[in-house]
Design an enzyme around this catalytic site. Structure first.
Site, PDB file in Angstrom:
ATOM      1  N   HIS A  36      29.851  46.825  35.740  1.00  0.00           N
ATOM      2  CA  HIS A  36      30.538  46.434  34.499  1.00  0.00           C
ATOM      3  C   HIS A  36      29.492  46.408  33.380  1.00  0.00           C
ATOM      4  O   HIS A  36      28.397  45.882  33.575  1.00  0.00           O
ATOM      5  CB  HIS A  36      31.186  45.061  34.674  1.00  0.00           C
ATOM      6  CG  HIS A  36      32.214  44.736  33.633  1.00  0.00           C
ATOM      7  ND1 HIS A  36      31.887  44.488  32.329  1.00  0.00           N
ATOM      8  CD2 HIS A  36      33.560  44.629  33.709  1.00  0.00           C
ATOM      9  CE1 HIS A  36      32.995  44.235  31.644  1.00  0.00           C
ATOM     10  NE2 HIS A  36      34.025  44.317  32.456  1.00  0.00           N
TER      11      HIS A  36
ATOM     12  N   HIS B  79      30.007  45.202  40.034  1.00  0.00           N
ATOM     13  CA  HIS B  79      31.313  44.603  39.764  1.00  0.00           C
ATOM     14  C   HIS B  79      32.395  44.994  40.762  1.00  0.00           C
ATOM     15  O   HIS B  79      33.170  44.143  41.193  1.00  0.00           O
ATOM     16  CB  HIS B  79      31.731  45.042  38.354  1.00  0.00           C
ATOM     17  CG  HIS B  79      33.021  44.473  37.873  1.00  0.00           C
ATOM     18  ND1 HIS B  79      33.219  43.117  37.705  1.00  0.00           N
ATOM     19  CD2 HIS B  79      34.194  45.061  37.510  1.00  0.00           C
ATOM     20  CE1 HIS B  79      34.445  42.902  37.250  1.00  0.00           C
ATOM     21  NE2 HIS B  79      35.059  44.065  37.143  1.00  0.00           N
TER      22      HIS B  79
ATOM     23  N   GLU C  29      41.540  47.867  27.086  1.00  0.00           N
ATOM     24  CA  GLU C  29      40.205  47.886  27.709  1.00  0.00           C
ATOM     25  C   GLU C  29      39.738  49.339  27.787  1.00  0.00           C
ATOM     26  O   GLU C  29      40.475  50.260  27.449  1.00  0.00           O
ATOM     27  CB  GLU C  29      40.253  47.246  29.101  1.00  0.00           C
ATOM     28  CG  GLU C  29      40.491  45.745  29.053  1.00  0.00           C
ATOM     29  CD  GLU C  29      40.431  45.093  30.424  1.00  0.00           C
ATOM     30  OE1 GLU C  29      39.589  44.215  30.599  1.00  0.00           O
ATOM     31  OE2 GLU C  29      41.202  45.467  31.315  1.00  0.00           O
TER      32      GLU C  29
ATOM     33  N   ARG D 226      34.335  52.820  31.831  1.00  0.00           N
ATOM     34  CA  ARG D 226      33.300  51.833  32.124  1.00  0.00           C
ATOM     35  C   ARG D 226      31.965  52.433  32.535  1.00  0.00           C
ATOM     36  O   ARG D 226      30.900  51.941  32.166  1.00  0.00           O
ATOM     37  CB  ARG D 226      33.851  50.955  33.250  1.00  0.00           C
ATOM     38  CG  ARG D 226      33.220  49.647  33.363  1.00  0.00           C
ATOM     39  CD  ARG D 226      34.033  48.770  34.277  1.00  0.00           C
ATOM     40  NE  ARG D 226      35.073  48.072  33.568  1.00  0.00           N
ATOM     41  CZ  ARG D 226      35.946  47.263  34.151  1.00  0.00           C
ATOM     42  NH1 ARG D 226      35.911  47.091  35.459  1.00  0.00           N
ATOM     43  NH2 ARG D 226      36.864  46.634  33.453  1.00  0.00           N
TER      44      ARG D 226
HETATM   45  P1  FAD Z   1      39.719  39.064  46.781  1.00  0.00           P
HETATM   46  O1  FAD Z   1      40.565  38.515  45.713  1.00  0.00           O
HETATM   47  O2  FAD Z   1      38.259  39.120  46.522  1.00  0.00           O
HETATM   48  O3  FAD Z   1      39.969  38.199  48.090  1.00  0.00           O
HETATM   49  C1  FAD Z   1      39.191  38.439  49.255  1.00  0.00           C
HETATM   50  C2  FAD Z   1      39.560  37.407  50.304  1.00  0.00           C
HETATM   51  O4  FAD Z   1      39.010  37.806  51.546  1.00  0.00           O
HETATM   52  C3  FAD Z   1      39.027  36.013  50.039  1.00  0.00           C
HETATM   53  O5  FAD Z   1      40.025  35.074  50.371  1.00  0.00           O
HETATM   54  C4  FAD Z   1      37.853  35.887  51.022  1.00  0.00           C
HETATM   55  O6  FAD Z   1      37.588  34.553  51.390  1.00  0.00           O
HETATM   56  C5  FAD Z   1      38.414  36.686  52.176  1.00  0.00           C
HETATM   57  N1  FAD Z   1      37.449  37.215  53.154  1.00  0.00           N
HETATM   58  C6  FAD Z   1      36.438  38.087  52.966  1.00  0.00           C
HETATM   59  N2  FAD Z   1      35.817  38.344  54.135  1.00  0.00           N
HETATM   60  C7  FAD Z   1      36.454  37.613  55.085  1.00  0.00           C
HETATM   61  C8  FAD Z   1      36.287  37.436  56.487  1.00  0.00           C
HETATM   62  N3  FAD Z   1      35.314  38.045  57.204  1.00  0.00           N
HETATM   63  N4  FAD Z   1      37.134  36.601  57.137  1.00  0.00           N
HETATM   64  C9  FAD Z   1      38.112  35.929  56.462  1.00  0.00           C
HETATM   65  N5  FAD Z   1      38.303  36.056  55.135  1.00  0.00           N
HETATM   66  C10 FAD Z   1      37.494  36.893  54.467  1.00  0.00           C
HETATM   67  N6  FAD Z   1      40.634  43.568  38.180  1.00  0.00           N
HETATM   68  C11 FAD Z   1      41.691  43.780  37.348  1.00  0.00           C
HETATM   69  O7  FAD Z   1      42.582  44.553  37.682  1.00  0.00           O
HETATM   70  N7  FAD Z   1      41.770  43.102  36.165  1.00  0.00           N
HETATM   71  C12 FAD Z   1      40.816  42.232  35.745  1.00  0.00           C
HETATM   72  O8  FAD Z   1      40.933  41.630  34.688  1.00  0.00           O
HETATM   73  C13 FAD Z   1      39.692  42.018  36.592  1.00  0.00           C
HETATM   74  N8  FAD Z   1      38.690  41.179  36.218  1.00  0.00           N
HETATM   75  C14 FAD Z   1      37.693  40.904  37.116  1.00  0.00           C
HETATM   76  C15 FAD Z   1      36.744  39.948  36.783  1.00  0.00           C
HETATM   77  C16 FAD Z   1      35.775  39.583  37.706  1.00  0.00           C
HETATM   78  C17 FAD Z   1      34.747  38.559  37.339  1.00  0.00           C
HETATM   79  C18 FAD Z   1      35.753  40.196  38.985  1.00  0.00           C
HETATM   80  C19 FAD Z   1      34.732  39.807  40.001  1.00  0.00           C
HETATM   81  C20 FAD Z   1      36.687  41.174  39.300  1.00  0.00           C
HETATM   82  C21 FAD Z   1      37.659  41.531  38.380  1.00  0.00           C
HETATM   83  N9  FAD Z   1      38.616  42.492  38.684  1.00  0.00           N
HETATM   84  C22 FAD Z   1      39.659  42.706  37.822  1.00  0.00           C
HETATM   85  C23 FAD Z   1      38.663  43.082  40.014  1.00  0.00           C
HETATM   86  C24 FAD Z   1      39.711  42.326  40.852  1.00  0.00           C
HETATM   87  O9  FAD Z   1      39.697  40.971  40.490  1.00  0.00           O
HETATM   88  C25 FAD Z   1      39.448  42.445  42.328  1.00  0.00           C
HETATM   89  O10 FAD Z   1      39.206  43.786  42.680  1.00  0.00           O
HETATM   90  C26 FAD Z   1      40.666  41.961  43.108  1.00  0.00           C
HETATM   91  O11 FAD Z   1      40.992  40.647  42.719  1.00  0.00           O
HETATM   92  C27 FAD Z   1      40.390  42.020  44.591  1.00  0.00           C
HETATM   93  O12 FAD Z   1      41.470  41.414  45.248  1.00  0.00           O
HETATM   94  P2  FAD Z   1      41.479  41.390  46.831  1.00  0.00           P
HETATM   95  O13 FAD Z   1      42.734  40.683  47.225  1.00  0.00           O
HETATM   96  O14 FAD Z   1      41.238  42.741  47.349  1.00  0.00           O
HETATM   97  O15 FAD Z   1      40.178  40.524  47.218  1.00  0.00           O
HETATM   98  C1  SIN Z   2      37.352  42.738  32.530  1.00  0.00           C
HETATM   99  O1  SIN Z   2      38.086  41.824  32.121  1.00  0.00           O
HETATM  100  O2  SIN Z   2      36.528  43.325  31.824  1.00  0.00           O
HETATM  101  C2  SIN Z   2      37.442  43.136  33.949  1.00  0.00           C
HETATM  102  C3  SIN Z   2      38.576  44.045  34.123  1.00  0.00           C
HETATM  103  C4  SIN Z   2      38.460  44.796  35.420  1.00  0.00           C
HETATM  104  O3  SIN Z   2      37.475  44.707  36.128  1.00  0.00           O
HETATM  105  O4  SIN Z   2      39.413  45.538  35.708  1.00  0.00           O
END
Ligand code: FAD
Ligand code: SIN
Length: 529
Positions: free
Chosen positions: A241, A348, A127, A289
């Site tokens: 993104h 993103h 990537e 990016r």
């Molecule tokens: P999340 O997985 O977003 O979980 C947040 C949690 O908090 C959820 O359960 C939600 O319900 C809960 N929550 C929020 N507020 C509250 C509240 N007030 N009370 C109770 N619960 C609450 N990153 C990579 O490294 N590789 C990738 O390929 C990649 N692809 C991506 C593709 C997309 C479409 C997106 C959107 C992001 C991508 N990212 C990628 C980024 C990555 O997915 C996220 O940064 C990461 O998953 C965030 O994880 P997290 O556990 O911090 O939060």
């Molecule tokens: C992607 O698959 O392009 C998302 C990867 C990322 O946000 O890290």
């Protein structure tokens, strides 16, 4: 609201994505009593929407496999620092990347399967900003869904208490130290008393009109931290993104077209068929990016078109390799067989966040943050692709260690205050203003007009999930704008038309909430090694 429920735990985790569930499972392994609050509904296979960003992750997890000769931690650190545009902190970056392989190995032990070759070795894609193929993936581009499923099943086997449909309304603090969290489950208020609370609430994408993020990405962790007295840092660095699927006029969560598509041969062209990134960066379409997103915006401006195109004609077996993208494109009424996908930059990822040290500690004792809501210093001014899932895994594990060290601390069960009134801006007006003036290009005039809109919004009670999210969006947007106004330079994801130069001395800047005002609290020079 009905009578309040009460529970006690060693650790309260707010959020059930990769950071929250990894922390909770690690803490359970260490013998802690854990409760997880998740404002999303319980997810069932076939449901259209999932509450976590984790579920939607496509490209994969960037990790150095020590058995592979063409990669090294040094190289991964270098790529991360280059992408971060001078604001990535090497002192936190190296340890996080080094802990990546053990964290991924534990995820595999918990039941996650990644795509492998005939010899059983992980397949690796590439990537933007990566100098080698180092991104492992699952189900082609269904990495996040597979990881979320594995963690969810592990949580079930471990008997983890996960309260779905439960939003955390406040972190409770007594004498400057955390004593628990207040929450609301299906309209009924509750409190979980604990010496440690972990914010793992994910991103902020819905401060913009269109985003790759799920509906619940409303900045709740930023707002909870600020109200609890913790500092946030570098919020101006919102990553766009380069390739969000373009659907005219569409708002809310939009389909992402993974950067891995370019890693497998996809090319960005403008509506006249000219390369979008030719002459822009030595890595071309696989530049970091922020660089590619700006090149896409420039191509749209140059041609007057609403989008550019991702030419996928050179990607072998597209629908098999990218089933998630293919399904998202079809659900939007488009088709992958034509070979060209309309794409635009889309909000993103938040590179800054709640300021933490290398163990996930904020400056409020007992309050931890991990995952996208946290700022560890890994992502600097522009995150390297696929470093986020890795950070969630590593910092989730470290947060559990920190929570274990706090078990047994005295928890004073204070009177739970009513959720106070908070500034609430109309959501559509907020998103439109942020999209217009606080996106890829910013200047003082635009930022000040958004600040005036947000700072002048009326005070409203946080009575239900929607009003609590609107309050979180408003406070988070105010903090982003305050940080963007303070940073009078252009760097990474933050580009000021009125300050195009990049300062020679990068600083990371923290903000705290003082009454109703967001004030710059501390500036820190970013170490160079
Ligand atoms: P999340 O997985 O977003 O979980 C947040 C949690 O908090 C959820 O359960 C939600 O319900 C809960 N929550 C929020 N507020 C509250 C509240 N007030 N009370 C109770 N619960 C609450 N990153 C990579 O490294 N590789 C990738 O390929 C990649 N692809 C991506 C593709 C997309 C479409 C997106 C959107 C992001 C991508 N990212 C990628 C980024 C990555 O997915 C996220 O940064 C990461 O998953 C965030 O994880 P997290 O556990 O911090 O939060
Ligand atoms: C992607 O698959 O392009 C998302 C990867 C990322 O946000 O890290």
């Amino acid at each position: 609201m009905g009578a309040r429920t009460e529970r006690r735990a060693d650790l309260v985790v707010i959020g059930a994505g990769i950071a929250g569930l990894t922390a909770a499972l690690s803490a359970v392994d260490a013998g802690l009593d854990v409760v997880v609050l998740n404002k999303g509904q319980r997810w069932n296979p076939g449901d259209a929407e999932h509450p976590t960003s984790t579920f939607y992750a496509q490209g994969g997890i960037a990790v150095v496999d020590p058995a592979i000769g063409d990669d090294s931690i040094d190289l991964h650190v270098t790529d991360t620092l280059n992408a971060g545009a001078g604001l990535t902190d090497p002192t936190s970056t190296r340890p996080i990347l080094t802990d990546g392989w053990p964290a991924v190995s534990q995820l595999v032990d918990r039941g996650a399967h990644f795509d492998t070759d005939a010899q059983g070795r992980f397949l690796r894609t590439r990537e933007g900003g990566h100098s080698v193929r180092r991104i492992i993936h699952a189900g082609g581009d269904a990495t996040g869904a597979r990881v979320q499923q594995a963690l969810g099943e592990a949580a079930g086997h471990a008997g983890l208490t996960v309260l779905d449909d439960t939003w955390a309304s406040d972190v409770l603090v007594h004498d400057g130290e955390v004593v628990g969290a207040a929450y609301v489950t299906a309209g009924v208020p509750g409190v979980a008393w604990a010496p440690t609370v972990l914010l793992a609430t994910g991103g902020v994408g819905h401060v913009y009109a269109a985003t790759t993020n799920p509906a619940g990405a409303t900045g709740d962790g930023i707002a909870l931290a600020l109200r609890a007295g913790a500092a946030v840092a570098d919020l101006e660095f919102v990553q766009f993104h380069p390739t969000m699927l373009f659907v005219p006029g569409a708002r809310g969560r939009r389909t992402l077209v993974s950067e891995a598509v370019r890693g497998e041969g996809g090319r960005l062209v403008d509506v006249n068929g000219q390369s979008v990134t030719a002459g822009v960066h030595p890595l071309g379409d696989l530049a970091p990016r922020d660089v590619v997103a700006r090149a896409v915006a420039a191509a749209m401006e140059r041609t007057g078109a609403d989008c550019v195109h991702l030419d996928i004609t050179g990607v072998a077996d597209f629908a098999d390799r990218f089933p998630t993208v293919t399904a998202g494109v079809r659900a939007s009424g488009l088709d992958v067989t034509g070979g060209y996908l309309p794409v635009v930059p889309g909000a993103h990822y938040l590179c800054g966040g709640v300021a933490t040290d290398g163990d996930g500690r904020t400056d409020v004792p007992g309050l931890l943050a991990a995952g996208e809501t946290a700022r560890t210093g890994l992502h600097g001014a522009n995150r390297l692709a696929s470093n986020s899932l890795l950070e969630g895994l590593v910092m989730g594990r470290r947060s559990a260690v920190e929570a274990a060290a706090r078990v047994g601390r005295r928890v004073v069960e204070v009177d739970v205050p009513e959720s106070g009134a908070a500034r609430v801006c109309d959501r559509t007006a907020l998103q439109d203003a942020m999209s217009h003036d606080v996106a890829l290009d910013r200047d003082a005039g635009g930022l000040e007009s958004v600040a005036a809109l947000l700072d002048g919004s009326p005070l409203r009670p946080r009575t239900d999930l929607r009003s609590a999210e609107d309050a979180a969006l408003t406070l988070t947007a105010r903090a982003i704008v305050a940080a963007a106004l303070h940073r009078e330079e252009s760097r990474g994801c933050h580009q000021r038309a009125d300050h195009p130069a990049t300062s020679a001395d990068p600083v990371s800047r923290q903000f705290v909430l003082d009454g109703d005002r967001l004030v710059a609290a501390r500036e820190r020079a970013v170490p160079t090694s």
